[in-house]
Design an enzyme around this catalytic site. Structure first.
Site, PDB file in Angstrom:
ATOM      1  N   ASP A  40      31.787  44.139  36.595  1.00 35.59           N
ATOM      2  CA  ASP A  40      33.192  43.985  36.219  1.00 35.59           C
ATOM      3  C   ASP A  40      33.348  43.728  34.717  1.00 35.59           C
ATOM      4  O   ASP A  40      32.576  42.954  34.138  1.00 35.59           O
ATOM      5  CB  ASP A  40      33.755  42.781  37.004  1.00 35.59           C
TER       6      ASP A  40
ATOM      7  N   GLU B 104      31.697  48.843  34.648  1.00 35.13           N
ATOM      8  CA  GLU B 104      33.127  49.082  34.498  1.00 35.13           C
ATOM      9  C   GLU B 104      33.439  48.759  33.044  1.00 35.13           C
ATOM     10  O   GLU B 104      33.461  47.591  32.654  1.00 35.13           O
ATOM     11  CB  GLU B 104      33.943  48.166  35.425  1.00 35.13           C
TER      12      GLU B 104
HETATM   13  C1  NOJ Z   1      38.534  44.613  36.668  1.00 32.43           C
HETATM   14  C2  NOJ Z   1      38.808  44.575  38.145  1.00 32.43           C
HETATM   15  O1  NOJ Z   1      38.638  45.861  38.681  1.00 32.43           O
HETATM   16  C3  NOJ Z   1      40.208  44.050  38.305  1.00 32.43           C
HETATM   17  O2  NOJ Z   1      40.690  44.195  39.605  1.00 32.43           O
HETATM   18  C4  NOJ Z   1      40.213  42.617  37.863  1.00 32.43           C
HETATM   19  O3  NOJ Z   1      41.539  42.115  37.902  1.00 32.43           O
HETATM   20  C5  NOJ Z   1      39.697  42.481  36.431  1.00 32.43           C
HETATM   21  N1  NOJ Z   1      38.522  43.266  36.183  1.00 32.43           N
HETATM   22  C6  NOJ Z   1      39.343  41.054  36.128  1.00 32.43           C
HETATM   23  O4  NOJ Z   1      38.192  40.694  36.855  1.00 32.43           O
END
Ligand code: NOJ
Length: 576
Positions: free
Chosen positions: A231, A293
């Site tokens: 993440d 990500e």
């Molecule tokens: C990316 C995640 O996919 C999202 O859903 C989340 O709110 C943020 N990162 C913070 O963790």
């Protein structure tokens, strides 16, 4: 990797083509994988509380296996106050009781493996929950203490420290800093949270944070996970001194201020973290993966994240956000393949996830320049669902023809649109609450799945209840209805995914069909022409066997209508 060639006549098929990407060496599964994202709270509720659970996922594995997927990526299911749907983790080595138990998790991994499916979990290293034991310890400890140093605490600006330490803003709206009350009751330091105030950022300049996450990685690797989706991987290291930022204060890209230059993103020190994690994964058997990500542009820079000793894959958000424009789409495909080839990594492709408006709804809007993380609400322009579905099926077929890895988001195999009419009182996304409803947020793409048309909550929950309301039109999109209809979106996905695997397209090559009209995206991969018509006129197709059609009849009789896509298996010419 060899250099791409000039336009040439393909000796096998006789088509005039321009090679862009050659088959990559290396046969690891993640080079050509199809990974299906499960959003646990909305997948299947077997325990009857209106929230999906791990047992529900295990029960539906046979349905997932029908999609010919290689792995399931689970969004967070760890113990959490659920302020950001589980991306606010209180205990990284546990299962939140709303989702089940660690035993349920172990059973899920074992059952998935019987279906040949790996389980990938979500690692959330940038921030935790404010209820995490380490943050609670930091609050109780004095300024400057080792406990505070696990997070990013600073004194405020202004005469009495009453102003935040810099101008950064939270992704969900409002300031990225919150001031605490010190244990003695006086107004105190501020802590950084790039997301909600309940999600304090870790201090990755502190080796103790590295140790903590290595422990967490090993905990899940020991339980047999196939890897991690990481993440906001681009945010871990912040520029030293935490300077103000002249672009958008949440660090997202704006004119003259690309997001990757923002002081809270993409700092060089990040690569050492990835390298150390890669070493840990490599010390385990079973070819485990790391997928970042990361919103980093341009793609050449993003490719640095998947060098051979760093991550295995990274999401391709430029592709996810492509507009309905053939020339732009070709540009994104070509630059992606070129950049990732230069480091020997697979390119990945994705059209939907839990943070964006589903592609059926995006492609049904007149102009879809939606800001990432923003949804469509009742007062916004409403998408044309029929048009969106036709285009989404075409875009999916084209994507499944591409070489590299593919990510699918639960429900896209049913052609689900976003729920754009959710009444405000049900909204849970912090974006909605932190912007006073100005941005409705992401709940519309997170609505529980419809499994059975005639059951309460469309069969999502054994108790017939659902944590978010489902739109009434979803009955006809339910899985049981689609199973019976040979032309349904579900059967289209099953067919295309099965064929992708049989024809080994994920591990193939890409050469543009250069005679395609400008509004048409067309490439050859392993003897198959994948073609999508994004223009307003029908186009003539070369001779060959029509093996997949985005909608019934697409590509029939040598013609492809606007908004349709097809795969044509090209005849192989005689060697003589
Ligand atoms: C990316 C995640 O996919 C999202 O859903 C989340 O709110 C943020 N990162 C913070 O963790």
């Amino acid at each position: 990797m060899e250099k791409p060639l000039e336009a040439t006549v393909d000796p096998q098929t006789g088509l005039r083509v321009k090679p862009v990407h050659l088959r990559q060496p290396g046969h690891q599964w993640w080079r050509s994988s199809v990974i299906y994202q499960v959003y646990p709270r909305s997948f299947r509720d077997l325990r009857g509380d209106g929230v999906g659970d791990l047992q529900g996922i295990a029960a539906e594995l046979p349905r997932l296996a029908e999609l010919h997927i290689d792995a399931v990526w689970l969004s967070p299911f760890y113990k959490s106050p659920q302020k950001d749907a589980g991306y606010d983790v209180e205990d990284y080595c546990s299962v939140d009781p709303i989702f089940g138990t660690l035993e349920d998790f172990d059973a899920l991994v074992a059952e998935a493996s019987r279906h040949g499916i790996r389980i990938i979990v979500d690692l959330v290293p940038n921030h935790c929950s404010d209820q995490h034991i380490l943050f609670q310890a930091a609050l109780a400890a004095p300024a400057g203490s080792p406990a505070r140093d696990m997070f990013i605490f600073r004194d405020g600006r202004g005469e009495h420290g009453e102003l935040p330490p810099n101008n950064w803003e939270s992704h969900f709206g409002g300031p990225a800093w919150t001031r605490i009350t010190e244990p003695d009751g006086t107004p105190g330091q501020w802590y950084l949270h790039l997301f909600d105030s309940s999600q304090p950022d870790f201090n990755w300049d502190n080796p103790a944070v590295h140790d903590e996450f290595e422990r967490i990685l090993r905990f899940w690797l020991d339980r047999g996970v196939g890897g991690f989706r990481v993440d906001v991987a681009h945010a871990l290291i912040k520029k030293s001194g935490l300077p103000d930022w002249g672009g958008r204060a949440d660090g997202s890209s704006s004119e003259g201020f690309p997001g990757h230059e923002a002081p809270m993103f993409g700092q060089d020190g990040i690569h050492d973290i990835f390298r150390s994690w890669r070493q840990i994964l490599d010390s385990y058997d079973g070819d485990r993966v790391l997928c970042a990500e990361a919103t980093i542009d341009p793609v050449e820079r993003l490719a640095q994240w998947v060098r051979p000793d760093e991550m295995h894959q990274t999401f391709n958000f430029a592709y996810l956000h492509h507009p309905w424009d053939a020339s732009k789409l070709r540009g994104i495909i070509e630059s992606s393949l070129t950049a990732f080839d230069s480091v020997g990594a697979p390119t990945t492709w994705v059209l939907s996830n839990h943070d964006v408006v589903r592609h059926v709804s995006r492609f049904g809007l007149q102009a879809h320049d939606l800001r990432s993380g923003d949804g469509i609400g009742p007062l916004d322009q409403q998408p044309d669902h029929e048009l969106g579905l036709v285009r989404a099926r075409a875009a999916t077929l084209l994507m499944l023809g591409l070489p590299g890895g593919v990510y699918l988001y639960q429900g896209e195999e049913l052609g689900l649109p976003d729920h754009t009419m959710i009444p405000h009182e049900f909204r849970q996304d912090p974006t909605f609450h932190r912007t006073g409803g100005e941005r409705v947020g992401r709940d519309g793409s997170r609505v529980p799945l419809p499994w059975r048309k005639d059951a309460p909550s469309y069969g999502f929950s054994e108790a017939g209840i659902s944590w978010l309301p489902q739109p009434p039109e979803w009955g006809r999109l339910s899985r049981d209805v689609q199973e019976q209809d040979p032309d349904s979106t579900l059967n289209f996905y099953k067919h295309a995914l099965g064929l992708r695997r049989r024809l080994d397209l994920g591990h193939g090559s890409l050469a543009w069909w250069v005679q395609a009209p400008a509004d048409v995206v067309a490439f050859v991969n392993n003897g198959v022409l994948a073609v999508m018509n994004m223009g307003a006129e029908p186009v003539e197709l070369p001779a060959g066997e029509l093996v997949a059609a985005s909608v019934p009849g697409a590509g029939a009789h040598g013609k492809l209508e606007p908004d349709h896509a097809a795969w044509i298996r090209l005849p192989v010419r005689d060697a003589a």
